[in-house]
Write an enzyme that holds these catalytic residues in place. Structure first.
Site, PDB file in Angstrom:
ATOM      1  N   GLU A 166       0.795  -1.222   0.000  1.00  0.00           N
ATOM      2  CA  GLU A 166       0.000   0.000   0.000  1.00  0.00           C
ATOM      3  C   GLU A 166       0.835   1.284   0.000  1.00  0.00           C
ATOM      4  OE1 GLU A 166      -3.974  -1.876   2.108  1.00  0.00           O
ATOM      5  OE2 GLU A 166      -2.898  -0.274   3.160  1.00  0.00           O
ATOM      6  N   GLU A 350      -5.747  -8.075  -0.149  1.00  0.00           N
ATOM      7  CA  GLU A 350      -6.396  -7.814   1.138  1.00  0.00           C
ATOM      8  C   GLU A 350      -7.851  -7.457   0.900  1.00  0.00           C
ATOM      9  OE1 GLU A 350      -4.662  -4.945   3.811  1.00  0.00           O
ATOM     10  OE2 GLU A 350      -2.628  -5.679   3.454  1.00  0.00           O
TER      11      GLU A 350
END
Length: 439
Positions: A166, A350
């Site tokens: 991320e 995720e």
């Protein structure tokens, strides 16, 4: 659970994801101080000033935790390595850190689990933060050295590796919004971090390719941006949010370009000669991962750049106050394949939800999580049917854990953790998923 393994293509991977600082216990095994320790020690940054010193004590309990992954019938375990554990000062190797990841890797393989590594999940050594951290261009070289060190030990046994989890969180939420370590609110620092995190990604991919490693990818978190109304101003505001949140990082990594609408605001703050770095940043990837949780409703305002704000949406929300919007996952999987990756395999690296889970009579009933997973698996199936080459789905997270600035009160796990006793209790969602994976 309405879905089952046989609903998905042969070889489709199901896994669970975790991260080092959130579960391992930073106080163990000679790990160095990270900027998250510094951030948590600063009053007002983290709920109850909680930190990752003990976390879930995965450092000592990893065998028990991997038994849970295996018993659930999952195929793969997505974990991250701690830079501060492997190199406490960011540069000097800690043998105990390498030994831990060596044991962890062998324990995964012994259970038939595919090890899916992420090199960096936000725990920058404090010594490197003192040198400017992600604002300093040299971070890309430091990160390449870390990559060579940790993958020199365990890289021969990895199923897949991604450099950075991320990058939006590494750069924007941490340097512009100030909600994550290092807790800055500085547009110039943000622009530099947004660029340098991708430069580090590129250097890490180069380092691993030079080591003969394959199955290397990138992991990008994405939030669907919905205009608050039908005005042109709201449309522009949502497009800008989409630009700096979703397009910037994947476009830099895969196309060697940044969105024009974002550069209009950040261009003057970018490091000198940034355009020359795309030869390093843009690397061929073997797969692409998308982390997806929610959407945001965006409205324009008269404030400083980026001239917009998030407003409350009408959809049901998780305990994080995030709207449940599985359509966004479908949108991202199909758009990413169409605009960026083509036939490169996609993975949902995720996806999950927080809930105020409590134990009653020795069990945790979490029907909302089961429904959440079902809705998002439906979005994945639909994307596959429409041609997106999705090859796996990883739930966040295996365990309730340290949820960064929100401390230990936001529970994302398939497995409940009592943070006083550290007892693990699989939730109803764990058992439902386990049954689904046998069908």
């Amino acid at each position: 659970m309405q879905h089952k393994r046989s609903d998905f293509p042969e070889g489709f991977l199901f896994g669970a994801a975790t991260s080092s600082y959130q579960i391992e216990g930073q106080a163990f095994g000679g790990a160095g101080r990270s900027h998250w320790d510094d951030f948590a020690d600063t009053p007002g940054n983290v709920v109850r000033a909680e930190n990752g010193a003990r976390a879930c004590d995965h450092y000592h309990r990893y065998e028990e935790d991997l038994d849970l992954v295996q018993a659930a019938g999952l195929d793969a375990y997505r974990f991250s390595t701690s830079w501060a554990r492997v190199m406490p000062d960011g540069k000097t190797v800690n043998p105990e850190g390498l030994d831990f990841y060596d044991r962890l890797t062998d324990a995964m393989l012994a259970r038939g689990l595919k090890p899916c590594a992420t090199l960096y999940h936000w725990e920058l050594p404090s010594a490197l933060a003192d040198l400017g951290g992600w604002r300093n261009r040299d971070v890309a070289g430091w990160f390449a050295d870390f990559t060579e060190t940790i993958m020199g030990r365990i890289g021969d046994r990895m199923y897949s590796v991604a450099p950075v989890n991320e990058p939006w969180c590494v750069a924007w939420i941490s340097h512009f919004l100030g909600l994550h370590a290092p807790g800055l609110r500085d547009i110039r620092a943000t622009a530099r971090a947004m660029h340098h995190v991708l430069l580090a990604h590129g250097r890490a991919i180069q380092a691993m390719r030079a080591m003969g490693m394959g199955n290397l990818g990138g992991v990008f978190n994405m939030e669907w941006a919905t205009p608050a109304d039908y005005s042109p101003e709201a449309a522009d505001a949502a497009a800008l949010y989409d630009g700096y949140y979703n397009h910037w990082y994947i476009s830099g990594a895969l196309k060697g370009a940044y969105p024009d609408n974002v550069l209009a605001g950040l261009g003057q703050h970018m490091p000198e000669n940034w355009q020359d770095d795309f030869g390093v940043i843009r690397q061929d990837l073997d797969w692409c991962g998308i982390n997806y949780y929610t959407r945001k409703v965006i409205a324009p305002n008269d404030g400083p750049w980026p001239h917009h704000e998030e407003v409350e949406g009408p959809l049901p929300k998780t305990f994080m106050d995030w709207e449940i919007y599985p359509e966004g996952l479908y949108n991202f999987l199909t758009r990413t394949a169409r605009e960026y990756t083509g036939d490169i395999p996609l993975f949902v690296t995720e996806n999950g939800m927080a809930a105020p889970d409590v134990i009653r009579n020795g069990a945790v009933d979490d029907p909302n999580r089961i429904d959440f997973v079902d809705q998002h698996l439906a979005a994945v199936k639909r994307a596959i049917a429409d041609g997106a080459p999705v090859q796996g789905y990883f739930i966040w997270s295996l365990l309730d854990n340290y949820e960064w600035a929100l401390g230990y009160e936001k529970r994302f796990g398939l497995v409940h953790v009592d943070f006083d006793t550290l007892v693990r209790t699989p939730k109803a969602s764990y058992h439902a998923l386990s049954r689904a994976l046998t069908e």
